[in-house]
Design an enzyme around this catalytic site. Structure first.
Site, PDB file in Angstrom:
ATOM      1  N   PRO A 130       0.774  -1.246   0.000  1.00 28.64           N
ATOM      2  CA  PRO A 130       0.000   0.000   0.000  1.00 28.64           C
ATOM      3  C   PRO A 130       0.806   1.299   0.000  1.00 28.64           C
ATOM      4  CG  PRO A 130      -0.002  -0.949   2.185  1.00 28.64           C
ATOM      5  CD  PRO A 130       0.722  -1.932   1.291  1.00 28.64           C
ATOM      6  N   CYS A 131       1.478   1.562  -1.105  1.00 27.37           N
ATOM      7  CA  CYS A 131       2.242   2.812  -1.223  1.00 27.37           C
ATOM      8  C   CYS A 131       1.315   4.028  -1.267  1.00 27.37           C
ATOM      9  CB  CYS A 131       3.168   2.763  -2.434  1.00 27.37           C
ATOM     10  SG  CYS A 131       2.355   2.354  -3.979  1.00 27.37           S
TER      11      CYS A 131
END
Length: 164
Positions: free
Chosen positions: A122-123
């Site tokens: 989850p950047c």
């Protein structure tokens, strides 16, 4: 290596299965490995189902074997990104500190940008030090939408049974 494309409200995503690991997600249908065969493997089907559940706000954590390719530093950053809780954000500096390189916020930004498995890693949960949404391969609109999905679901969970 196999790739399969899934249609979501915001568009298509290509997911790659290499040796029974998810290795890449592509936002552009023009930019994926030429040697990838278009075929839905059981792993890709599970990944597509988990993404659909995530986009509906029903899934908070992915349970898929991931194998991103990158330098040791990038691997540390990507591992740390997976530790950011659903519905929360961290700054590039926060991540730099957690990987033991407090002055490497820019390098964290580069690793974030090169994350080959966005959403699953989850950047989108990484924001600027001033709280602004900065850089996302899928576009800032999608980044905002992903954060909104998590925020709405988290709020719903927190407010359950409170009468609010």
């Amino acid at each position: 290596m196999y790739i399969y494309f899934y249609e979501f409200e915001f568009g298509k995503l290509g997911i790659v299965d290499r040796d029974d690991y998810i290795t890449n997600v592509y936002f552009s249908l023009d930019d994926y490995p030429e040697n990838a065969q278009v075929h839905e493997t059981p792993l890709l089907k599970r990944a597509g189902q988990q993404l659909a559940s995530y986009f509906r706000g029903e899934l908070k954590e992915f349970s898929l074997p991931l194998a991103p390719e990158g330098s040791d530093f990038m691997q540390k950053v990507w591992k740390e990104l997976q530790e950011i809780p659903y519905g929360q954000t961290a700054t590039y500096k926060d991540i730099a500190i957690k990987v033991g390189s407090p002055k490497a916020a820019r390098a964290v930004g580069l690793a974030n940008n090169r994350n080959p498995i966005p959403i699953f890693i989850p950047c989108h949960r990484v924001i600027g030090s001033d709280g602004s949404l900065v850089g996302y391969r899928g576009g800032l609109d999608l980044k905002e939408r992903l954060l909104d999905i998590e925020k709405e679901k988290k709020t719903t969970i927190l407010n359950m049974g409170t009468g609010k």
